[in-house]
Design a protein around this motif. Structure first.
Motif, PDB file in Angstrom:
ATOM      1  N   LEU A   1       0.868  -1.171   0.000  1.00  0.00           N
ATOM      2  CA  LEU A   1       0.000   0.000   0.000  1.00  0.00           C
ATOM      3  C   LEU A   1       0.911   1.228   0.000  1.00  0.00           C
TER       4      LEU A   1
ATOM      5  N   THR B   1       1.638   5.473  -0.780  1.00  0.00           N
ATOM      6  CA  THR B   1       1.057   6.815  -0.836  1.00  0.00           C
ATOM      7  C   THR B   1       1.532   7.519  -2.100  1.00  0.00           C
TER       8      THR B   1
ATOM      9  N   THR C   1      -3.659  13.460  -2.063  1.00  0.00           N
ATOM     10  CA  THR C   1      -2.991  12.233  -1.624  1.00  0.00           C
ATOM     11  C   THR C   1      -3.888  11.040  -1.910  1.00  0.00           C
ATOM     12  N   GLN C   2      -3.323  10.031  -2.560  1.00  0.00           N
ATOM     13  CA  GLN C   2      -4.063   8.821  -2.874  1.00  0.00           C
ATOM     14  C   GLN C   2      -3.316   7.607  -2.320  1.00  0.00           C
ATOM     15  N   GLN C   3      -4.072   6.572  -2.065  1.00  0.00           N
ATOM     16  CA  GLN C   3      -3.500   5.310  -1.636  1.00  0.00           C
ATOM     17  C   GLN C   3      -3.561   4.336  -2.815  1.00  0.00           C
TER      18      GLN C   3
ATOM     19  N   SER D   1      -2.620   0.520  -4.335  1.00  0.00           N
ATOM     20  CA  SER D   1      -2.228  -0.871  -4.073  1.00  0.00           C
ATOM     21  C   SER D   1      -1.313  -1.307  -5.219  1.00  0.00           C
TER      22      SER D   1
ATOM     23  N   GLN E   1      -8.178   4.665  -3.194  1.00  0.00           N
ATOM     24  CA  GLN E   1      -8.545   5.744  -2.287  1.00  0.00           C
ATOM     25  C   GLN E   1     -10.049   5.857  -2.129  1.00  0.00           C
TER      26      GLN E   1
END
Length: 427
Positions: A188, A190, A197-199, A201, A223
């Protein structure tokens, strides 16, 4: 029944061998005849004639083999460079070579058909990769980076990405995570772009290509799923808490009201007894306070319960300029005694967004109210409403003011649901 390429080749080269053999045999016979004539007196004219015929025969066989070699070289060059426009008409070389020319043409047609099938498969594979919704990139051993599909191009926007170092602009830890991953690993990560800001995978695999090993990475934006899960968790928590609180506080409020009525009746029955009346007044005050606070708590919990029953958004096209004008008009009506300077900047001017108008309008009104409260003690209060497209084509709306800003301690909390520094608001 049509003949195969092998049959055409065998037939053509068999006839080629026969013709070469016949020409060689005729040269040998002519040499024998010329030798005989040389040793026979009086046959000078016949000897000269035999010599001329021998020269013509040698020239014919040299021309025959040279022309055949030239056609063979032309065929091999055409196959090497995928030049399928070449034609091979070898009928002028004599009997049997029309079949050899047809064999050359047939072989080139087979090569062309195989090449077309490979190109069709490649185009199909590229189309599939282009429409995969997950961004795909690959990194070579020398650090060169390749963006494979539209999803990856949308993720990175207009940024020029050629090497792994070009990804530094998306966060200091982004490149480190991509380069330190092992084959088969999932992380995961950033991702920061355009102040958002997005997460992601990220999963990585290694493939072997002609140039060596290549790292293939998929970057799935989760996100929205995280935000939805977090919101659902908060709503579920609020539902449970409000349900339990309402179940507990309702009988308390009811009993408190009943107690107030009982104390009032008791005071009338006791009559003129100052000491008892004093105690009853204290009891009445305490019970009244409990009843009032219980009712207030029920209203407070009821207001939170409404937040868990928001209707689904009804999305329609909204012109941002028009929306800003309406929000400013509402804000001026509510704060008619204050003079705020509103500045609108929308690029392009006809910018639109697909959203629920009522919900978006309420959000902007709340933000403008916050800005008005934050600039109450500023000499020339100014509120800016701006909108535009970021590098990835997303609509970004920005509300800012020239107030004193937010404390660093509060910045980490402002997006927590129901967090507020005000007594009457819900956050």
């Amino acid at each position: 029944m049509p003949r195969s390429i092998g049959e055409w080749k065998n037939m053509g080269f068999k006839r080629f061998s026969i013709l070469i053999g016949l020409r060689t045999a005729l040269i040998m016979l002519n040499l024998l005849a010329m030798t005989y004539l040389i040793y026979q007196p009086g046959y000078h004219a016949a000897t000269v004639m035999a010599t001329l015929i021998l020269v013509l025969q040698c020239y014919s066989i040299v021309k025959f083999t040279t022309r055949t070699n030239a056609e063979l070289v032309r065929f091999l060059d055409a196959a090497k460079h995928a030049d399928y426009s070449q034609r091979f008409d070898l009928s002028a070389l004599g009997a049997g070579f029309a079949e050899l020319g047809a064999a050359f043409a047939d072989i080139l047609q087979k090569f062309q058909a195989g090449r077309q099938q490979q190109e069709e498969k490649l185009r199909h594979l590229k189309a599939v990769i282009e429409h995969v919704p997950v961004p795909l990139i690959s990194i070579k051993q020398n650090g060169q980076l390749t963006i494979w599909n539209n999803a990856a191009r949308r993720l990175f926007g207009k940024a020029r990405i050629v090497r792994i170092e070009d990804l530094d602009q998306f966060g200091p830890e982004f490149v480190f995570n991509l380069t330190s991953m092992k084959a088969g690993e999932r992380r995961l990560v950033t991702f920061q772009a355009d102040n958002m800001t997005q997460q992601l995978s990220v999963s990585m695999t290694e493939v072997i290509v002609a140039q060596g090993q290549e790292r293939l990475l998929s970057l799935q934006d989760i996100q929205n799923e995280l935000d939805a899960s977090q919101l659902q968790a908060w709503q579920d928590l609020v539902k449970v808490l409000t349900h339990e609180i309402m179940n507990s506080i309702t009988p308390v409020a009811s009993l408190a009201k009943t107690a107030v009525d009982l104390v009032s009746d008791t005071k009338q029955q006791v009559g003129d007894q100052p000491e008892i009346q004093s105690h009853l007044d204290d009891i009445s005050s305490a019970v009244t306070t409990v009843a009032r606070r219980s009712e207030g708590l029920m209203k407070f919990v009821g207001s939170y319960r409404k937040l868990t029953r928001l209707p689904p958004p009804v999305k329609t096209p909204i012109t941002i300029n028009e929306l800003f004008s309406q929000v400013i008009e509402i804000a001026r009506q509510e704060q008619a005694h204050c003079h705020f300077e509103f500045i609108i900047a929308v690029v392009p001017a006809a910018l639109k967004v697909e959203a629920d108008r009522a919900m978006l309008e309420q959000v902007l009104i709340n933000l403008v109210k916050n800005a008005q409260q934050a600039t109450q003690h500023v000499e020339h209060p100014q509120i800016n409403l701006s909108a535009g497209l970021n590098r990835r084509g997303h609509v970004v709306i920005d509300i800012s003011d020239n107030g004193f800003g937010i404390d660093d301690e509060m910045k980490a909390k402002i997006f927590i649901p129901f967090y507020t520094t005000k007594k009457k608001d819900l956050g």
